[in-house]
Design an enzyme around this catalytic site. Structure first.
Site, PDB file in Angstrom:
ATOM      1  N   ASP A  58      30.613  25.969  69.804  1.00 61.03           N
ATOM      2  CA  ASP A  58      31.910  25.817  71.057  1.00 61.03           C
ATOM      3  C   ASP A  58      33.134  26.407  71.185  1.00 61.03           C
ATOM      4  O   ASP A  58      33.390  26.953  69.642  1.00 61.03           O
ATOM      5  CB  ASP A  58      31.395  24.554  71.699  1.00 61.03           C
ATOM      6  CG  ASP A  58      32.650  23.243  71.016  1.00 61.03           C
ATOM      7  OD1 ASP A  58      32.954  23.820  69.619  1.00 61.03           O
ATOM      8  OD2 ASP A  58      32.539  22.803  70.604  1.00 61.03           O
ATOM      9  N   GLU A  63      32.491  20.623  59.840  1.00 60.41           N
ATOM     10  CA  GLU A  63      33.430  19.703  61.203  1.00 60.41           C
ATOM     11  C   GLU A  63      33.434  18.181  61.197  1.00 60.41           C
ATOM     12  O   GLU A  63      32.759  18.312  62.004  1.00 60.41           O
ATOM     13  CB  GLU A  63      33.486  20.346  62.271  1.00 60.41           C
ATOM     14  CG  GLU A  63      34.525  20.447  63.476  1.00 60.41           C
ATOM     15  CD  GLU A  63      34.051  20.929  64.754  1.00 60.41           C
ATOM     16  OE1 GLU A  63      33.231  22.270  64.763  1.00 60.41           O
ATOM     17  OE2 GLU A  63      34.820  20.685  66.353  1.00 60.41           O
ATOM     18  N   ASP A  79      35.802  25.271  70.436  1.00 60.73           N
ATOM     19  CA  ASP A  79      36.407  25.027  69.381  1.00 60.73           C
ATOM     20  C   ASP A  79      35.962  24.992  67.795  1.00 60.73           C
ATOM     21  O   ASP A  79      36.819  24.951  66.975  1.00 60.73           O
ATOM     22  CB  ASP A  79      36.944  23.606  69.080  1.00 60.73           C
ATOM     23  CG  ASP A  79      37.491  22.559  70.756  1.00 60.73           C
ATOM     24  OD1 ASP A  79      38.778  24.203  70.854  1.00 60.73           O
ATOM     25  OD2 ASP A  79      37.509  21.328  70.503  1.00 60.73           O
ATOM     26  N   ASP A  91      30.922  23.654  65.566  1.00 65.25           N
ATOM     27  CA  ASP A  91      29.529  23.085  66.402  1.00 65.25           C
ATOM     28  C   ASP A  91      30.003  24.754  67.087  1.00 65.25           C
ATOM     29  O   ASP A  91      30.077  25.899  67.030  1.00 65.25           O
ATOM     30  CB  ASP A  91      30.842  22.326  67.593  1.00 65.25           C
ATOM     31  CG  ASP A  91      30.877  20.810  67.196  1.00 65.25           C
ATOM     32  OD1 ASP A  91      30.141  20.525  66.187  1.00 65.25           O
ATOM     33  OD2 ASP A  91      31.621  19.853  67.775  1.00 65.25           O
TER      34      ASP A  91
END
Ligand code: 1YM
Length: 693
Positions: free
Chosen positions: A556, A481, A558, A554
């Protein structure tokens, strides 16, 4: 499908064949595998007998209970397994059912059981593979009981009580044998849930109740204990990890019940499956996270050439097709004759209708099957006397008579339905015409780019930093990403075997995009070219350029979203990648802990706590929470997430999920309906530990 009294099973009708030693010696022959899948299969074998009793018209409720020690109880309210003496063997019939291996007890051939009056075949296999088993039968106003160990009788059939003459049924409790199921002995509620729900859909009116007596905590302890046992390679005894009643006051003792009243968490999970609408409701369930194109589920049923056929379907406004096929209640994921018959019937019937009603003109191209099946959710269920399961995994129905039967029943009834429901007919034809146009346009565009590629040389995407080794079995590709993390990954990687493909921002949600449009997306094209396999019907796993496709995002929300978008794309365009276990999720750490120049990484809150406990709470401890991959330099990224020696990878697994469940999961997560997604997240968020789709 009721039976006359005359052809009821008597004890003497049972053929005595061979002993159960063979089953213990080669369990794989009888239940396919001794992995978790085989463990769950034991339950289905016993439940099948209860379902057969329901199909015969004598039983309407089945209970399945997972106990705290991972033993299972299945009970029904049927006639009860016969207990009279078998004249050939001089033993009670029930003994024969549970201790003698019956003909055709081989894996994959279980189908003849349904409605053929030949059931009870699998029960002896389950007994052979259980440390112990107990059967209680209520029949003729008496309660009978017999017990077994590893297939051998440990107590004669005894009458242990009396009951009402109307109170009849069979109850089987078994504890799978750890000597056989070496991988795991822990039952997964969700795996049983999926299969039992399916059984209930396929047997309209039957109520199946699944109960888990274990709490979440207890399951976690069981898992930890099993892991520790495996690690030590021997019988491992850990007082803390043991949940036998004596040692753990939180288990099934009365204290636990009291603590329940205190409002503490002693939750028992229970699910009830009961569908009066049968496979019609199955189709509604398949479409529950999608938007149906019309209200009614179309349903056809009949019997031809001794094949009993039931088909239900409904279109949604999406682009993927989900058709689940069953023969004698057994899932045939590789399709076969019943599927072929269905496809023929709908292609022909819709084309005939569209021509006859001038929706398409005589000189226009006919609708292709795939156009008509865009956005289709369908269930095909046949019951057949001698099912032939073919193909490598025996998951394809080979009986030619099933093709003819499904084709003629669906053609006839669908023709009539379309005439009676012109509005629905028009809606489906119009959707198919749109699909046809999009497909045609895409084909033209593809021909153009192909020519261009030939002229310009085609080649790998520019953003890909490929590895140098050309042996796919040694290579892996990281889908990363963001450009900045992509940069670090490129610096960190082992150039010979690790390729990096950075993706910019969020990728396209293929669930909401026409497949042809999705192929115009640059990120999607890059992945397709990099992998080398092609997509859909042209997919070829032999051409896969990397053994591992690793999604690195990541840690998280997102990042999780991007990972899900990528998985949705893989599943819709190249599901075999996931099915064959090539797709992984990288696990970047959440925390970095430093003390006196020494460094630790923690991948969860639990791990952070235990590291801190180990090194001691201290002012010198420096704890850093990583917010994204971008916060790590190349060296840290290598050390924590990419180094094959140290990293943690999660393999995306759908081994024990049905096609229907996975389809529903993706449409729930990525489709346009908000409510099912909210529900899904609420029920799963607490338990999301491992990605098992
Ligand atoms: C919890 C599992 O096995 N139920 C069950 C099994 C049988 C019968 C009823 C049954 C069948 C027939 C006649 C018949 C079985 N019977 C046999 C055998 N539940 C569960 N419920 N009477 C009772 O088929 O005619 C095998 S299974 F062979 F003994 F008849």
């Amino acid at each position: 499908m009721g039976k006359s009294k005359k052809d009821e099973y008597g004890g003497d009708q049972i053929q005595v064949l061979e002993g159960l030693e063979a089953v213990r010696k080669r369990p794989g022959m009888y239940i396919g595998t001794t992995s978790s899948r085989g463990l769950h299969h034991l339950v289905y074998e016993i439940v099948d007998n209860a379902v057969d009793e329901a199909l015969a018209g004598y039983c309407d409720t089945v209970h399945v209970t997972i106990h705290k020690d991972n033993s299972i109880t299945v009970s029904d309210n049927g006639r009860g397994v016969p207990v009279d003496i078998n004249h050939k063997t001089g033993r009670p019939a029930i003994e024969v059912v549970y201790t003698v291996l019956h003909a055709g007890g081989k894996f994959g051939g279980g189908g003849y059981k349904v409605s053929g009056g030949l059931h009870g075949v699998g029960a002896s296999v389950v007994n052979a593979l259980s440390e112990n088993m107990e059967v209680i039968v209520k029949r003729d106003s008496r309660i009978h009981k017999q017990t077994y160990e590893r297939g051998k009788i440990t107590s004669d059939l005894t009458v242990i009580g009396e009951c009402d003459p109307d109170d009849t049924g069979t109850q089987v409790t078994f504890l799978p044998d750890g000597e056989i199921f070496k991988e795991t002995l822990i039952y997964d509620f969700d795996v049983l849930k999926t299969r039992l729900r399916e059984m209930a859909f396929l047997t309209k009116g039957l109520k199946i109740i699944l109960t888990d007596e274990r709490t979440r905590e207890e399951i976690d302890i069981l898992i930890k204990k099993e892991k520790a046992e495996k690690a030590s390679g021997e019988e491992f005894y850990d007082e803390e990890a043991d949940i036998t009643e004596d040692d753990n006051p939180d288990s099934s003792t009365s204290e636990a019940e009291e603590s329940d009243e205190d409002g503490s968490e002693e939750k028992i999970r229970e699910e009830i499956f009961h569908y009066e609408g049968g496979i019609k409701e199955f189709v509604e369930y398949l479409n529950s996270s999608k938007s149906p194109l019309y209200n009614e589920v179309i349903y056809c049923e009949g019997i031809k050439d001794k094949v009993s056929v039931e088909v239900a379907f409904q279109h949604n406004d999406g682009y993927s097709e989900i058709t689940e096929c069953f023969a004698n209640n057994i899932n045939t994921p590789d399709g076969g004759m019943h599927l072929t018959g269905f496809k023929n019937a709908i292609t022909k019937t819709f084309n005939d209708y569209a021509k006859k009603n001038k929706i398409i003109k005589e000189n226009e191209t006919a609708l292709a099957g795939e156009d008509i099946r865009e956005g289709l959710a369908a269930i095909i269920s046949v019951k057949i006397e001698n099912p032939q399961f073919e193909g490598q995994t025996k998951q394809k129905l080979g009986n030619a008579e099933a093709r003819g039967a499904v084709d003629s029943i669906v053609s006839e009834q669908l023709t009539y339905y379309l005439e009676q429901n012109p509005a629905v007919a028009k809606t489906i034809c119009e959707k198919a015409i749109l699909a046809q146009r999009a497909r045609e346009a895409a084909r033209k565009a593809r021909d153009l780019t192909r020519r261009k590629n030939v002229l310009e040389g085609g080649g790998l995407p520019g953003k890909l930093a490929d590895c140098s080794d050309k042996d796919p079995s040694k290579c892996e590709i990281f889908i990363v990403e963001g450009d900045s993390a992509g940069g670090s990954a490129k610096k960190a990687r082992t150039r010979t075997t690790q390729a990096i493909l950075p993706l910019r921002g969020k990728i396209l949600n293929v669930e909401k995009t026409r497949p042809e449009r999705a192929l115009e997306n640059e990120e999607i094209r890059s992945m397709i070219t990099a992998f080398g396999t092609g997509i859909h019907d042209e997919f070829n796993i032999e051409k896969l350029r990397y053994d591992k496709i690793i999604i690195m995002t990541d840690a998280d929300v997102d990042g999780a979203h991007i990972a899900t978008l990528l998985l949705t794309f893989f599943y819709r365009f190249m599901p075999e990648l996931i099915r064959e276990g090539h797709v992984y999720l990288a696990q970047p750490p959440l925390f970095k802990i430093e003390k006196n120049k020494k460094v630790w990484y923690a991948y969860s809150d639990d791990e952070l706590n235990s590291i801190i406990e180990e090194i001691g709470r201290d002012q010198n401890n420096k704890v850093q929470r990583y917010k994204g991959l971008g916060e790590m330099d190349a060296e840290q990224l290598w050390e924590t997430t990419m180094d094959p020696e140290k990293r943690i990878l999660l393999r995306v697994d759908m081994e024990q999920s049905t096609e229907a469940e996975v389809d529903i999961t993706f449409s729930t997560l990525m489709g346009d309906q908000v409510e099912p997604r909210r529900e899904f997240i609420e029920t799963n968020a607490k338990y999301a530990k491992n990605l098992d789709i």
